[in-house]
Design a protein around this motif. Structure first.
Motif, PDB file in Angstrom:
ATOM      1  N   THR A 111       0.839  -1.206   0.000  1.00 51.54           N
ATOM      2  CA  THR A 111       0.000   0.000   0.000  1.00 51.54           C
ATOM      3  C   THR A 111       0.868   1.248   0.000  1.00 51.54           C
ATOM      4  OG1 THR A 111      -1.685  -1.187   1.253  1.00 51.54           O
ATOM      5  CG2 THR A 111      -1.842   1.215   1.201  1.00 51.54           C
ATOM      6  N   HIS A 112       1.964   1.216   0.745  1.00 50.32           N
ATOM      7  CA  HIS A 112       2.898   2.345   0.778  1.00 50.32           C
ATOM      8  C   HIS A 112       3.470   2.609  -0.616  1.00 50.32           C
ATOM      9  CE1 HIS A 112       6.158   4.966   2.040  1.00 50.32           C
ATOM     10  NE2 HIS A 112       7.032   4.124   1.493  1.00 50.32           N
ATOM     11  N   VAL A 113       3.852   1.538  -1.293  1.00 51.30           N
ATOM     12  CA  VAL A 113       4.419   1.689  -2.646  1.00 51.30           C
ATOM     13  C   VAL A 113       3.358   2.211  -3.608  1.00 51.30           C
ATOM     14  CG1 VAL A 113       5.354   0.437  -4.619  1.00 51.30           C
ATOM     15  CG2 VAL A 113       6.217  -0.038  -2.322  1.00 51.30           C
ATOM     16  N   ARG A 114       2.152   1.659  -3.533  1.00 50.09           N
ATOM     17  CA  ARG A 114       1.106   2.000  -4.499  1.00 50.09           C
ATOM     18  C   ARG A 114       0.518   3.382  -4.259  1.00 50.09           C
ATOM     19  NH1 ARG A 114      -4.385   0.734  -4.574  1.00 50.09           N
ATOM     20  NH2 ARG A 114      -4.113  -0.479  -2.664  1.00 50.09           N
ATOM     21  N   LYS A 115       0.350   3.759  -2.983  1.00 47.74           N
ATOM     22  CA  LYS A 115      -0.332   5.013  -2.661  1.00 47.74           C
ATOM     23  C   LYS A 115       0.609   6.204  -2.473  1.00 47.74           C
ATOM     24  CE  LYS A 115      -4.634   3.450  -2.307  1.00 47.74           C
ATOM     25  NZ  LYS A 115      -5.756   3.972  -3.147  1.00 47.74           N
ATOM     26  N   VAL A 116       1.852   5.933  -2.094  1.00 53.22           N
ATOM     27  CA  VAL A 116       2.772   7.025  -1.767  1.00 53.22           C
ATOM     28  C   VAL A 116       3.947   7.092  -2.739  1.00 53.22           C
ATOM     29  CG1 VAL A 116       4.301   7.979  -0.003  1.00 53.22           C
ATOM     30  CG2 VAL A 116       2.128   6.909   0.663  1.00 53.22           C
ATOM     31  N   VAL A 117       4.625   5.968  -2.914  1.00 55.04           N
ATOM     32  CA  VAL A 117       5.875   5.977  -3.667  1.00 55.04           C
ATOM     33  C   VAL A 117       5.635   6.194  -5.159  1.00 55.04           C
ATOM     34  CG1 VAL A 117       7.859   4.593  -4.354  1.00 55.04           C
ATOM     35  CG2 VAL A 117       7.090   4.578  -1.976  1.00 55.04           C
ATOM     36  N   LEU A 118       4.798   5.372  -5.769  1.00 51.12           N
ATOM     37  CA  LEU A 118       4.607   5.459  -7.217  1.00 51.12           C
ATOM     38  C   LEU A 118       4.009   6.797  -7.668  1.00 51.12           C
ATOM     39  CD1 LEU A 118       3.455   1.872  -8.236  1.00 51.12           C
ATOM     40  CD2 LEU A 118       5.620   2.999  -8.730  1.00 51.12           C
ATOM     41  N   PRO A 119       2.955   7.322  -7.036  1.00 52.23           N
ATOM     42  CA  PRO A 119       2.438   8.618  -7.493  1.00 52.23           C
ATOM     43  C   PRO A 119       3.473   9.733  -7.443  1.00 52.23           C
ATOM     44  CG  PRO A 119       0.842   7.553  -6.057  1.00 52.23           C
ATOM     45  CD  PRO A 119       2.095   6.747  -5.964  1.00 52.23           C
ATOM     46  N   SER A 120       4.383   9.673  -6.478  1.00 47.98           N
ATOM     47  CA  SER A 120       5.379  10.735  -6.351  1.00 47.98           C
ATOM     48  C   SER A 120       6.544  10.563  -7.322  1.00 47.98           C
ATOM     49  CB  SER A 120       5.924  10.768  -4.917  1.00 47.98           C
ATOM     50  OG  SER A 120       4.885  11.039  -3.992  1.00 47.98           O
ATOM     51  N   SER A 121       6.874   9.327  -7.664  1.00 47.67           N
ATOM     52  CA  SER A 121       8.060   9.079  -8.482  1.00 47.67           C
ATOM     53  C   SER A 121       7.749   8.822  -9.948  1.00 47.67           C
ATOM     54  CB  SER A 121       8.821   7.875  -7.922  1.00 47.67           C
ATOM     55  OG  SER A 121       7.997   6.727  -7.876  1.00 47.67           O
ATOM     56  N   VAL A 122       6.453   8.826 -10.323  1.00 47.90           N
ATOM     57  CA  VAL A 122       6.106   8.484 -11.700  1.00 47.90           C
ATOM     58  C   VAL A 122       6.723   9.426 -12.740  1.00 47.90           C
ATOM     59  CG1 VAL A 122       3.911   9.751 -11.800  1.00 47.90           C
ATOM     60  CG2 VAL A 122       4.205   7.676 -13.151  1.00 47.90           C
ATOM     61  N   PRO A 123       6.894  10.732 -12.481  1.00 48.00           N
ATOM     62  CA  PRO A 123       7.562  11.567 -13.500  1.00 48.00           C
ATOM     63  C   PRO A 123       8.991  11.116 -13.774  1.00 48.00           C
ATOM     64  CG  PRO A 123       6.412  12.948 -11.907  1.00 48.00           C
ATOM     65  CD  PRO A 123       6.423  11.566 -11.350  1.00 48.00           C
ATOM     66  N   MET A 124       9.748  10.807 -12.727  1.00 51.68           N
ATOM     67  CA  MET A 124      11.119  10.343 -12.913  1.00 51.68           C
ATOM     68  C   MET A 124      11.147   8.974 -13.593  1.00 51.68           C
ATOM     69  SD  MET A 124      13.458  12.474 -11.966  1.00 51.68           S
ATOM     70  CE  MET A 124      14.879  11.435 -11.646  1.00 51.68           C
ATOM     71  N   ILE A 125      10.198   8.112 -13.249  1.00 54.97           N
ATOM     72  CA  ILE A 125      10.149   6.785 -13.873  1.00 54.97           C
ATOM     73  C   ILE A 125       9.916   6.915 -15.375  1.00 54.97           C
ATOM     74  CG2 ILE A 125       8.822   4.643 -14.013  1.00 54.97           C
ATOM     75  CD1 ILE A 125       8.315   4.856 -11.021  1.00 54.97           C
ATOM     76  N   PHE A 126       8.986   7.778 -15.755  1.00 54.37           N
ATOM     77  CA  PHE A 126       8.689   7.920 -17.179  1.00 54.37           C
ATOM     78  C   PHE A 126       9.809   8.624 -17.926  1.00 54.37           C
ATOM     79  CE2 PHE A 126       4.390   6.468 -16.541  1.00 54.37           C
ATOM     80  CZ  PHE A 126       4.072   5.939 -17.788  1.00 54.37           C
ATOM     81  N   THR A 127      10.528   9.493 -17.257  1.00 53.24           N
ATOM     82  CA  THR A 127      11.713  10.077 -17.900  1.00 53.24           C
ATOM     83  C   THR A 127      12.717   8.979 -18.226  1.00 53.24           C
ATOM     84  OG1 THR A 127      11.420  12.165 -16.727  1.00 53.24           O
ATOM     85  CG2 THR A 127      13.602  11.717 -17.615  1.00 53.24           C
ATOM     86  N   GLY A 128      12.921   8.078 -17.267  1.00 51.59           N
ATOM     87  CA  GLY A 128      13.805   6.947 -17.525  1.00 51.59           C
ATOM     88  C   GLY A 128      13.275   6.033 -18.609  1.00 51.59           C
ATOM     89  N   LEU A 129      11.965   5.795 -18.636  1.00 53.52           N
ATOM     90  CA  LEU A 129      11.379   4.930 -19.656  1.00 53.52           C
ATOM     91  C   LEU A 129      11.559   5.519 -21.054  1.00 53.52           C
ATOM     92  CD1 LEU A 129       8.053   3.846 -17.902  1.00 53.52           C
ATOM     93  CD2 LEU A 129      10.017   2.385 -18.420  1.00 53.52           C
ATOM     94  N   ARG A 130      11.390   6.831 -21.183  1.00 48.14           N
ATOM     95  CA  ARG A 130      11.553   7.454 -22.500  1.00 48.14           C
ATOM     96  C   ARG A 130      12.994   7.360 -22.976  1.00 48.14           C
ATOM     97  NH1 ARG A 130       9.068  13.323 -22.193  1.00 48.14           N
ATOM     98  NH2 ARG A 130       9.736  13.315 -24.373  1.00 48.14           N
ATOM     99  N   VAL A 131      13.936   7.577 -22.059  1.00 50.65           N
ATOM    100  CA  VAL A 131      15.348   7.441 -22.435  1.00 50.65           C
ATOM    101  C   VAL A 131      15.661   5.985 -22.780  1.00 50.65           C
ATOM    102  CG1 VAL A 131      17.726   7.685 -21.626  1.00 50.65           C
ATOM    103  CG2 VAL A 131      16.026   9.419 -21.026  1.00 50.65           C
ATOM    104  N   SER A 132      15.138   5.055 -21.995  1.00 52.12           N
ATOM    105  CA  SER A 132      15.383   3.636 -22.236  1.00 52.12           C
ATOM    106  C   SER A 132      14.831   3.194 -23.588  1.00 52.12           C
ATOM    107  CB  SER A 132      14.756   2.788 -21.125  1.00 52.12           C
ATOM    108  OG  SER A 132      15.457   2.925 -19.917  1.00 52.12           O
TER     109      SER A 132
END
Length: 331
Positions: A242-263
């Motif tokens: 729940t911590h990962v789904r409700k707190v971590v992912l919503p906050s880090s999704v911009p950085m994750i997608f930046t990495g995905l686009r570069v990848s």
């Protein structure tokens, strides 16, 4: 009566134009012009420079192709694909007619439809490359995102793994490819394989070279979550998932997608090199075959492939950006 109707229609048209004019203010028109006009000017300048400079470059196969020659060869590649599909359809139709005659004489006969085994066309190889790159990219994402979340949440584990990331991150696909080829040849042994070895070799090479930006950006994004949110999670005693789904992912999704686009961009570049070296079906092999062919049309066909590679890479990046905006958990 007719005059009144014409007058009424004219009034409605003028009213509609006024509404459109009111909607598009000067700033909006300037922004629209900036988004559309300036890129068009840049493309036209590039095409003009290319048209003037190409005849000045002479190679062993003749002058470097200009935009006109490349456009003509692009049409030729499309026509070759259409002709190949027509031959394939005729081949299947001929078999169906033959099977119908056989079944008419013997209803219990064992009839089959054989696949058309013609050489893959340019568009066929585009599709092959897209399937391979998406398979490698999705595998890299499935590895990098969960691992990046774990590393971002555990600073001790991140410190232990970071040296390995920094060592393997800059390794070229030219170095990975021979190793991957030998490992796949040694371990993937089957009389009826589900996938071709060339496909697995290219896919795994793409995965090994493209997972690092997503892994690093995910770890950085997770580690940078607002401490206030982490404190709230602790107070509420949220479970790990729940911590990962409700707190971590919503906050880090911009950085994750930046990495995905570069990848994804790296995956597309790596794939072309891997296909050229491994001679696996795809755009890379098409470019290499045309280079080896050495005909008078080869340069134009290679340049058409180069433009297709660049355009597809641009579209893949735009698609990732659209997906990011659709998800937008952080917003």
């Amino acid at each position: 009566m007719s005059t009144l109707m014409n007058s009424s229609s004219g009034t409605r048209i003028l009213g509609g134009l006024k509404v459109l004019t009111d909607r598009f203010t000067g700033a909006e028109l300037a922004q629209t012009g900036k988004q559309l006009l300036l890129p068009m000017i840049g493309i036209l300048i590039f095409l003009g420079f290319w048209h003037l400079a190409a005849p000045q470059v002479n190679t062993s196969l003749g002058a470097f192709p200009g935009p006109t020659q490349v456009w003509e060869q692009s049409g030729q590649l499309w026509q070759e694909h259409a002709d190949q599909r027509e031959r394939a359809d005729k081949f299947v139709t001929m078999q169906e007619e033959r099977n119908a005659r056989i079944l008419a004489d013997n209803p219990d006969a064992d009839v089959r439809i054989r696949s058309y085994l013609g050489a893959p066309t340019f568009l066929d190889q585009v599709v092959t490359s897209l399937v391979t790159v998406m398979a490698g990219f999705l595998l890299a994402t499935a590895i990098a995102v969960p691992l990046g979340i774990v590393l971002g949440l555990n600073h001790y584990l991140q410190a232990a793994v970071n040296p390995l990331i920094q060592i393997f991150k800059p390794v070229s696909p030219l170095a990975w490819l021979p190793l991957v080829t030998m490992v796949v040849s040694a371990t993937y042994v089957s009389d009826d394989p589900m996938f071709e070895k060339s496909f697995l070799t290219s896919m795994i090479t793409v995965t090994l070279c493209s997972l690092w930006p997503t892994l690093i950006n995910t770890g950085v994004g997770v580690a940078a979550v607002n401490p206030d949110l982490l404190n709230v999670s602790r107070v509420l005693q949220l479970s790990f998932w729940t911590h990962v789904r409700k707190v971590v992912l919503p906050s880090s999704v911009p950085m994750i997608f930046t990495g995905l686009r570069v990848s994804l961009g790296i995956a597309w570049m790596v794939l072309i090199a891997a296909e050229m070296l491994a001679q696996s079906p795809g755009l890379g092999k098409f470019v290499w075959d045309e280079f080896q062919n050495g005909s008078s049309q080869s340069l134009s066909r290679i340049m058409a492939a180069v433009l297709a590679i660049g355009f597809i890479g641009f579209l893949l990046d735009r698609i990732m950006l659209m997906i990011q905006k659709k998800i937008a958990w952080n917003e």
